[in-house]
Write a protein that holds these residues in place. Structure first.
Motif, PDB file in Angstrom:
ATOM      1  N   ALA A 133       0.825  -1.209   0.000  1.00 37.43           N
ATOM      2  CA  ALA A 133       0.000   0.000   0.000  1.00 37.43           C
ATOM      3  C   ALA A 133       0.859   1.259   0.000  1.00 37.43           C
ATOM      4  O   ALA A 133       0.553   2.246  -0.692  1.00 37.43           O
ATOM      5  N   ALA A 134       1.956   1.250   0.769  1.00 39.66           N
ATOM      6  CA  ALA A 134       2.843   2.417   0.809  1.00 39.66           C
ATOM      7  C   ALA A 134       3.475   2.662  -0.558  1.00 39.66           C
ATOM      8  O   ALA A 134       3.566   3.817  -1.022  1.00 39.66           O
ATOM      9  N   LEU A 135       3.899   1.593  -1.223  1.00 43.58           N
ATOM     10  CA  LEU A 135       4.477   1.748  -2.559  1.00 43.58           C
ATOM     11  C   LEU A 135       3.424   2.228  -3.552  1.00 43.58           C
ATOM     12  O   LEU A 135       3.709   3.045  -4.431  1.00 43.58           O
ATOM     13  N   SER A 136       2.190   1.739  -3.411  1.00 45.74           N
ATOM     14  CA  SER A 136       1.115   2.160  -4.321  1.00 45.74           C
ATOM     15  C   SER A 136       0.799   3.642  -4.149  1.00 45.74           C
ATOM     16  O   SER A 136       0.599   4.364  -5.138  1.00 45.74           O
ATOM     17  N   ARG A 137       0.721   4.114  -2.893  1.00 45.14           N
ATOM     18  CA  ARG A 137       0.423   5.536  -2.662  1.00 45.14           C
ATOM     19  C   ARG A 137       1.505   6.424  -3.252  1.00 45.14           C
ATOM     20  O   ARG A 137       1.216   7.449  -3.887  1.00 45.14           O
ATOM     21  N   HIS A 138       2.769   6.032  -3.040  1.00 47.67           N
ATOM     22  CA  HIS A 138       3.858   6.823  -3.601  1.00 47.67           C
ATOM     23  C   HIS A 138       3.813   6.810  -5.125  1.00 47.67           C
ATOM     24  O   HIS A 138       4.060   7.843  -5.772  1.00 47.67           O
ATOM     25  N   THR A 139       3.465   5.666  -5.699  1.00 47.75           N
ATOM     26  CA  THR A 139       3.380   5.568  -7.156  1.00 47.75           C
ATOM     27  C   THR A 139       2.278   6.464  -7.697  1.00 47.75           C
ATOM     28  O   THR A 139       2.457   7.147  -8.717  1.00 47.75           O
ATOM     29  N   ALA A 199       1.183   9.238  -6.423  1.00 50.28           N
ATOM     30  CA  ALA A 199       1.636  10.628  -6.349  1.00 50.28           C
ATOM     31  C   ALA A 199       2.669  10.933  -7.426  1.00 50.28           C
ATOM     32  O   ALA A 199       2.680  12.031  -8.009  1.00 50.28           O
ATOM     33  N   THR A 200       3.545   9.966  -7.695  1.00 47.84           N
ATOM     34  CA  THR A 200       4.588  10.179  -8.707  1.00 47.84           C
ATOM     35  C   THR A 200       3.996  10.254 -10.109  1.00 47.84           C
ATOM     36  O   THR A 200       4.398  11.090 -10.922  1.00 47.84           O
ATOM     37  N   VAL A 201       3.023   9.378 -10.397  1.00 46.34           N
ATOM     38  CA  VAL A 201       2.362   9.404 -11.704  1.00 46.34           C
ATOM     39  C   VAL A 201       1.663  10.741 -11.916  1.00 46.34           C
ATOM     40  O   VAL A 201       1.653  11.301 -13.023  1.00 46.34           O
ATOM     41  N   ALA A 202       1.083  11.296 -10.842  1.00 48.09           N
ATOM     42  CA  ALA A 202       0.365  12.572 -10.951  1.00 48.09           C
ATOM     43  C   ALA A 202       1.276  13.725 -11.317  1.00 48.09           C
ATOM     44  O   ALA A 202       0.818  14.749 -11.849  1.00 48.09           O
ATOM     45  N   THR A 203       2.589  13.576 -11.047  1.00 47.57           N
ATOM     46  CA  THR A 203       3.532  14.651 -11.405  1.00 47.57           C
ATOM     47  C   THR A 203       3.965  14.580 -12.860  1.00 47.57           C
ATOM     48  O   THR A 203       4.730  15.438 -13.314  1.00 47.57           O
ATOM     49  N   GLY A 204       3.508  13.560 -13.595  1.00 44.50           N
ATOM     50  CA  GLY A 204       3.858  13.441 -14.999  1.00 44.50           C
ATOM     51  C   GLY A 204       5.047  12.539 -15.275  1.00 44.50           C
ATOM     52  O   GLY A 204       5.592  12.558 -16.381  1.00 44.50           O
ATOM     53  N   ASP A 205       5.455  11.741 -14.299  1.00 42.44           N
ATOM     54  CA  ASP A 205       6.564  10.804 -14.503  1.00 42.44           C
ATOM     55  C   ASP A 205       6.230   9.852 -15.653  1.00 42.44           C
ATOM     56  O   ASP A 205       5.120   9.312 -15.727  1.00 42.44           O
ATOM     57  N   ASP A 237       4.697  -0.104 -12.635  1.00 46.99           N
ATOM     58  CA  ASP A 237       5.572  -1.169 -12.148  1.00 46.99           C
ATOM     59  C   ASP A 237       7.004  -0.673 -11.995  1.00 46.99           C
ATOM     60  O   ASP A 237       7.692  -1.010 -11.019  1.00 46.99           O
ATOM     61  N   GLN A 238       7.465   0.123 -12.952  1.00 47.53           N
ATOM     62  CA  GLN A 238       8.837   0.644 -12.866  1.00 47.53           C
ATOM     63  C   GLN A 238       8.994   1.579 -11.670  1.00 47.53           C
ATOM     64  O   GLN A 238       9.999   1.527 -10.952  1.00 47.53           O
ATOM     65  N   ILE A 239       7.999   2.424 -11.434  1.00 45.37           N
ATOM     66  CA  ILE A 239       8.073   3.357 -10.304  1.00 45.37           C
ATOM     67  C   ILE A 239       8.088   2.589  -8.982  1.00 45.37           C
ATOM     68  O   ILE A 239       8.876   2.884  -8.076  1.00 45.37           O
ATOM     69  N   MET A 240       7.226   1.570  -8.861  1.00 47.83           N
ATOM     70  CA  MET A 240       7.174   0.799  -7.619  1.00 47.83           C
ATOM     71  C   MET A 240       8.476   0.065  -7.379  1.00 47.83           C
ATOM     72  O   MET A 240       8.982   0.021  -6.245  1.00 47.83           O
TER      73      MET A 240
END
Length: 314
Positions: free
Chosen positions: A112-118, A120-126, A131-134
């Motif tokens: 869940a912690a990795l999913s939440r961070h992912t 937020a990161t996707v929302a910044t336009g990464d 899967d790569q972000i996680m």
């Protein structure tokens, strides 16, 4: 299985049940006594487990096992938590598989912690995939690195003994714990990582067996242990592929055995302790300095002989 789970065994033998689902049934019911296990076996067939997917079948088997003996199920869970662990194994195409066997609430919390961070990161336009972000986030949080690619790496360059006369001649690189790496991948790792980097020359005999290498530290024993581990990969006891925990003298130190590469072998803790018991003998057959791999023979108290050869280096 044919005795405790007769119906599962019959369907598996007839090809009506997959091996994966049969394995799930065995695992989820292993804490039950024989009579209860046979009763659950029949219930699972009536519940239609043959038409379920793997995840649904696991849930079905788990539910019926719990209902059959709730106390045993809970006790099993308490016992199994003591077996939490991490595992790393090589995967094809220069990849590796890191797995964690964790209590369910810890595993869910980590994911869940990795999913939440992912999110937020996707929302910044990464531009990376989820899967790569996680995966990158997992590496960064475990290692404390700013970027997942900034790993500390040691590459080992295989070369024959005659290459001592020509330091520029090289062979394929290898990474400890993984194996060979293509030249292009090796270059990318060295070029992209901001972590610390080492490379080490490993010298081989005409048969490509490891015989020497550049020392990493001044202490000879420390490098010798490292070289034995690189040569043997896993425990050298016959039929044992456990990680190397001890470095053992083939001819014991008490019997004036030398602390050398040829007289050493990598073993698990059990293998090192067992050979000290009465009746166990270890004999060096080939030193590994010629065209034969480093070879030993283990003789058991019953008089049986088992051959062990060092694997070919990557």
């Amino acid at each position: 299985m044919w005795f405790d789970l007769p119906q599962t065994y019959t369907l598996l033998s007839a090809g009506e049940l997959s091996e994966q689902i049969a394995d799930v049934v065995v695992t989820e019911t292993r804490h039950l006594d024989a009579d209860t296990r046979r009763r659950v076996d029949a219930q699972l067939i009536r519940a239609g487990i043959t038409g379920m997917g793997l995840k649904a079948a696991a849930m079905c088997a788990r539910r019926h096992a719990y209902q059959a003996d709730p106390r045993a199920y809970v006790e099993r869970g308490r016992t199994e938590r003591r077996n939490r662990r991490l595992r790393l194994r090589p995967a094809p195409d220069t990849m590796a598989i890191l797995t964690g066997y964790l209590p369910v609430e810890q595993g869910v919390a980590c994911y869940a912690a990795l999913s939440r961070h992912t999110d937020a990161t996707v929302a910044t336009g990464d531009t990376r995939t989820r899967d790569q972000i996680m995966a990158d986030t997992l590496v960064e949080r475990l290692t404390g690195q700013a970027r997942a690619t900034d790993i500390n790496v040691e590459l080992q360059i295989m070369m024959p003994l005659e290459a001592l006369l020509d330091p520029d001649s090289g062979r394929a690189a290898a990474m400890a714990g993984h194996g060979p790496l293509p030249a292009d991948v090796t270059k990318e790792i060295l070029a992209s990582s901001q972590g610390r980097k080492w490379w080490r020359r490993l010298f081989t005999s005409p048969s490509d067996q490891l015989v020497a290498g550049d020392p990493h530290r001044r202490r000879f024993d420390g490098w010798l242990n490292k070289l034995i581990a690189l040569r043997d990969h896993t425990c050298r006891d016959p039929y044992c592929d456990a990680p190397i925990r001890h470095h053992d003298h083939i001819t014991g130190w008490a019997n004036h055995g030398a602390t050398t590469l040829t007289n050493g072998r990598g073993t698990c803790a059990r293998g090192n302790y067992v050979r000290e018991l009465p009746g166990w003998h270890l004999t060096l057959v080939h030193t590994g300095l010629d065209r034969q791999p480093h070879t030993t023979v283990t003789t058991t108290p019953t008089g049986h002989h088992y051959l062990s050869r060092a694997p070919m280096p990557p």
